[in-house]
Enzyme design. Structure first.
Site, PDB file in Angstrom:
ATOM      1  N   SER A  84       0.843  -1.190   0.000  1.00  0.00           N
ATOM      2  CA  SER A  84       0.000   0.000   0.000  1.00  0.00           C
ATOM      3  C   SER A  84       0.877   1.238   0.000  1.00  0.00           C
ATOM      4  O   SER A  84       2.056   1.183   0.376  1.00  0.00           O
ATOM      5  CB  SER A  84      -0.887  -0.018   1.251  1.00  0.00           C
ATOM      6  OG  SER A  84      -1.524   1.233   1.452  1.00  0.00           O
ATOM      7  N   TYR A 127      -2.520  -1.536  10.143  1.00  0.00           N
ATOM      8  CA  TYR A 127      -2.435  -1.639   8.680  1.00  0.00           C
ATOM      9  C   TYR A 127      -1.117  -1.056   8.185  1.00  0.00           C
ATOM     10  O   TYR A 127      -0.408  -1.675   7.385  1.00  0.00           O
ATOM     11  CB  TYR A 127      -3.616  -0.904   8.054  1.00  0.00           C
ATOM     12  CG  TYR A 127      -3.737  -1.063   6.558  1.00  0.00           C
ATOM     13  CD1 TYR A 127      -4.420  -2.159   6.016  1.00  0.00           C
ATOM     14  CD2 TYR A 127      -3.190  -0.141   5.676  1.00  0.00           C
ATOM     15  CE1 TYR A 127      -4.548  -2.310   4.639  1.00  0.00           C
ATOM     16  CE2 TYR A 127      -3.314  -0.283   4.304  1.00  0.00           C
ATOM     17  CZ  TYR A 127      -3.998  -1.371   3.793  1.00  0.00           C
ATOM     18  OH  TYR A 127      -4.119  -1.517   2.433  1.00  0.00           O
TER      19      TYR A 127
END
Length: 253
Positions: free
Chosen positions: A143, A157
Site C-alpha cells: 500500500s 495496517y
C-alpha cells in the site's frame, strides 16, 4: 516459463478488487490463473468470467492466515500444473477500529495474521518450486501506507504494509541468486470494497478520482510480463488526485 510456454499464476484475494482485476489481466495475457480466497462463490464468479472470455482459470478456497492451508494450495497447484511461475500476494484486510484510541488487540492480531503472516506463508509455500525451476516472480500488494506513514489507515495496517515492503526486499537479497524476484506494489487509494470498512466511507465522486481495480490489474500484468532478468523491486502508484496531498475533512482521521 516452462518449455511448452505455459505460465501459471496464483492470485490470493482473487475474489474481488485488485486480485480479481489482476487475475483477469493475467488470463488475458495467456496465463493459467489460480485464484484463492475465503469466499468460494466469489472465486467461482471470477473463474467463470475468465473462462467465458477464453482464458484458463480455477479456484481454491483458503484462508492465507493458515500456514497449512497456504502450503496445501501451493502443493495442489504444483500437483496439477507442475509449476508456479507467479504468486500475487493480494489478500489483505483492514478494520473500522483502526486508531490508537479505539484499536483492539484482537484486531491488531487479525491484521498481522492476514496482511503479514499470510504473505510470508504463501511466499514460503511457493519457494521450493520456484527454486527448483530457477525462475519465479512474486508480487506483494502492499500500500501507499507501506511507504508513507499517515493517520488514516491506522497503526496496524500501516505497520503490516511497511513490513511487507521489508519482506520483499529481504527476499530479493537472498533469492536473486536462484533466479527469483519479488516486487512490492504500493498503490494509493483504490476504489475497492475494502473502502466500506473505513470509519468515513468516501463518496462516489471521491472514489471516481481514485485508482480503479483495472488500473492495478494492468500494473500486475505489466510487472509479470518482464523477462526473468528484470526485477522491479518496488512500484509506488497513486491517483493523480491524491487525497493524501489534499486536505479535506474526510481524510484527516
Amino acid at each position: 516459463m516452462s518449455k511448452n510456454g505455459k505460465r501459471v499464476a496464483w492470485v490470493t484475494g482473487g475474489g474481488s478488487g485488485i486480485g480479481e482485476a489482476g487475475a483477469e489481466a493475467l488470463a488475458a495475457d495467456g496465463w493459467t490463473v489460480v485464484v484463492s480466497g475465503r469466499r468460494k462463490d466469489a472465486l467461482d464468479t471470477v473463474v467463470a468470467r475468465i473462462i467465458g472470455a477464453g482464458g484458463a482459470a480455477e479456484a481454491i478456497a483458503l484462508d492465507v492466515s493458515n500456514a497449512a492451508e497456504a502450503q496445501k494450495a501451493a502443493d495442489q497447484i504444483v500437483a496439477k500444473h507442475g509449476r508456479i511461475d507467479l504468486l500475487v500476494n493480494n489478500a489483505g484486510i483492514n478494520l473500522p477500529k483502526r486508531s490508537w484510541k479505539d484499536m483492539e488487540l484482537e484486531g491488531w492480531d487479525k491484521l498481522v495474521q492476514v496482511n503479514l503472516n499470510g504473505v510470508l506463508y504463501c511466499m514460503r509455500a511457493v519457494l521450493p518450486t520456484m527454486r527448483k525451476q530457477q525462475d519465479g516472480a512474486i508480487i506483494n500488494v502492499s500500500s501507499w501506507a507501506g511507504r508513507h506513514v499517515s493517520k488514516m489507515p491506522g497503526p496496524a495496517y500501516t505497520t503490516t504494509k511497511h513490513a511487507v515492503l521489508a519482506l520483499t526486499h529481504s527476499f530479493n537479497m537472498d533469492e536473486c541468486v536462484n533466479g527469483l524476484r519479488a516486487c512490492c506494489l504500493m498503490p494509493g487509494e483504490v476504489a475497492t470494497p475494502i473502502l466500506k470498512l473505513r470509519p468515513v466511507v468516501p463518496s462516489e465522486e471521491e472514489q471516481a478520482k481514485m485508482l480503479q481495480s483495472e488500473d492495478l490489474g494492468r500494473t500486475i500484468a505489466f510487472i509479470a510480463s518482464m523477462p526473468p532478468r528484470v526485477c522491479i523491486n518496488e512500484l509506488l502508484i497513486s491517483p493523480t488526485h491524491n487525497r493524501g496531498f489534499i486536505q479535506t475533512p474526510n481524510n484527516r482521521d
